[in-house]
Design a protein around this motif. Structure first.
Motif, PDB file in Angstrom:
ATOM      1  N   LEU A  66       0.863  -1.169   0.000  1.00 12.29           N
ATOM      2  CA  LEU A  66       0.000   0.000   0.000  1.00 12.29           C
ATOM      3  C   LEU A  66       0.904   1.224   0.000  1.00 12.29           C
ATOM      4  N   ALA A  67       0.644   2.158  -0.905  1.00 10.17           N
ATOM      5  CA  ALA A  67       1.497   3.337  -1.030  1.00 10.17           C
ATOM      6  C   ALA A  67       0.667   4.612  -0.929  1.00 10.17           C
ATOM      7  N   PHE A  68       1.340   5.690  -0.548  1.00 11.26           N
ATOM      8  CA  PHE A  68       0.687   6.994  -0.442  1.00 11.26           C
ATOM      9  C   PHE A  68       1.592   8.064  -1.023  1.00 11.26           C
ATOM     10  N   PHE A  69       0.976   9.089  -1.585  1.00 13.98           N
ATOM     11  CA  PHE A  69       1.665  10.280  -2.056  1.00 13.98           C
ATOM     12  C   PHE A  69       1.256  11.457  -1.190  1.00 13.98           C
ATOM     13  N   GLN A  88     -15.821   3.888  -2.257  1.00 14.42           N
ATOM     14  CA  GLN A  88     -14.377   3.791  -2.475  1.00 14.42           C
ATOM     15  C   GLN A  88     -13.705   3.420  -1.165  1.00 14.42           C
ATOM     16  N   HIS A  89     -13.106   2.231  -1.151  1.00 11.47           N
ATOM     17  CA  HIS A  89     -12.454   1.762   0.068  1.00 11.47           C
ATOM     18  C   HIS A  89     -11.377   0.750  -0.272  1.00 11.47           C
ATOM     19  N   LEU A  90     -10.549   0.498   0.704  1.00 10.34           N
ATOM     20  CA  LEU A  90      -9.501  -0.501   0.611  1.00 10.34           C
ATOM     21  C   LEU A  90      -9.879  -1.637   1.550  1.00 10.34           C
ATOM     22  N   ILE A 126     -15.435  -5.296   8.992  1.00 13.01           N
ATOM     23  CA  ILE A 126     -15.547  -4.089   9.803  1.00 13.01           C
ATOM     24  C   ILE A 126     -15.039  -2.935   8.949  1.00 13.01           C
ATOM     25  N   TYR A 127     -15.493  -1.720   9.273  1.00 11.46           N
ATOM     26  CA  TYR A 127     -15.149  -0.539   8.480  1.00 11.46           C
ATOM     27  C   TYR A 127     -14.758   0.614   9.390  1.00 11.46           C
ATOM     28  N   PHE A 128     -13.790   1.428   8.915  1.00  6.81           N
ATOM     29  CA  PHE A 128     -13.343   2.611   9.641  1.00  6.81           C
ATOM     30  C   PHE A 128     -12.591   3.494   8.659  1.00  6.81           C
ATOM     31  N   PHE A 129     -12.221   4.683   9.094  1.00  5.16           N
ATOM     32  CA  PHE A 129     -11.525   5.624   8.220  1.00  5.16           C
ATOM     33  C   PHE A 129     -10.117   5.900   8.722  1.00  5.16           C
ATOM     34  N   LEU A 138     -11.716  -4.311   6.932  1.00  6.87           N
ATOM     35  CA  LEU A 138     -11.042  -5.566   7.264  1.00  6.87           C
ATOM     36  C   LEU A 138     -12.083  -6.653   7.100  1.00  6.87           C
ATOM     37  N   ALA A 139     -11.730  -7.720   6.399  1.00 10.74           N
ATOM     38  CA  ALA A 139     -12.684  -8.784   6.084  1.00 10.74           C
ATOM     39  C   ALA A 139     -12.085 -10.143   6.395  1.00 10.74           C
ATOM     40  N   CYS A 140     -12.958 -11.057   6.806  1.00 10.96           N
ATOM     41  CA  CYS A 140     -12.553 -12.456   6.958  1.00 10.96           C
ATOM     42  C   CYS A 140     -13.541 -13.312   6.181  1.00 10.96           C
ATOM     43  N   ASN A 141     -13.006 -14.277   5.462  1.00  5.71           N
ATOM     44  CA  ASN A 141     -13.850 -15.165   4.675  1.00  5.71           C
ATOM     45  C   ASN A 141     -14.548 -16.167   5.583  1.00  5.71           C
ATOM     46  N   ILE A 142     -15.830 -16.415   5.313  1.00  8.51           N
ATOM     47  CA  ILE A 142     -16.605 -17.385   6.091  1.00  8.51           C
ATOM     48  C   ILE A 142     -17.348 -18.359   5.185  1.00  8.51           C
TER      49      ILE A 142
END
Length: 181
Positions: A66-69, A88-90, A126-129, A138-142
């Motif tokens: 993951l990179a940032f400018f 739009q999310h990662l 779960i989601y956050f900024f 963040l995701a986990c496969n079920i």
């Protein structure tokens, strides 16, 4: 002979940030990412433009980067006003539900608001900024192997129906019914 390239993986995904140092420290503290590399230039190599930048890279596991400018000479970054914040999310994968709940507790302990876990049929999230306003998932496969195979099989049908109707196709009805609900 020509044809599409044979891709190995995503080399890196780049986003803009407000402050490179703050961003690197946040991703290390909150998500445990290792800061690995930085490039800083006054001139953009690909265009020759005079536009000083700091480009930082973080290891987010599995060979993914993951990179940032940080672009101090550009107007303050904003969001696309026509796209909802949830779009739009990662999304980053964690091992399992226990890891997801542990991550949620850790992130909330940092004073960060977390939404979820949210059930998506074959994964929970779960989601956050982040401090730049980027939404992180963040995701986990079920899901089971059979569920993933079924979804792969109906994917072309769903896309075709969506293309015609612009309404949610229901080719995998089980996906829309949370078992605990």
């Amino acid at each position: 002979m020509t044809g599409p390239p044979v891709l190995k993986r995503i080399h890196h995904v780049a986003y803009r940030c407000n402050d490179a140092k703050e961003t690197v420290e946040w991703y290390a503290r909150v998500l445990g990412m290792e800061y690995t590399t930085a490039f800083a230039e006054d001139t953009v190599p690909s265009t020759g433009e005079d536009d000083p930048y700091m480009h930082v890279f973080l290891d987010c596991g599995g060979g993914n980067v993951l990179a940032f400018f940080e672009l101090p000479g550009q107007p303050q970054m904003g969001r696309d006003p026509n796209t909802p914040a949830w779009v739009q999310h990662l999304a980053l994968e964690v091992e399992d539900e226990a890891a997801l709940l542990s991550a949620k507790a850790h992130i909330e302990a940092q004073g960060i608001a977390v939404l979820g876990p949210t059930w998506h049929g074959i994964f929970k999230s779960i989601y956050f900024f982040d401090p730049n306003g980027h939404r992180i998932e963040l995701a986990c496969n079920i899901g089971t192997a059979e569920q993933y195979a079924q979804l792969r099989q109906v994917a072309p049908l769903m896309l075709e129906e969506w293309s015609r109707t612009k309404r949610a196709p229901r080719h995998a009805e089980w996906l829309h019914k949370e078992p605990d609900a």
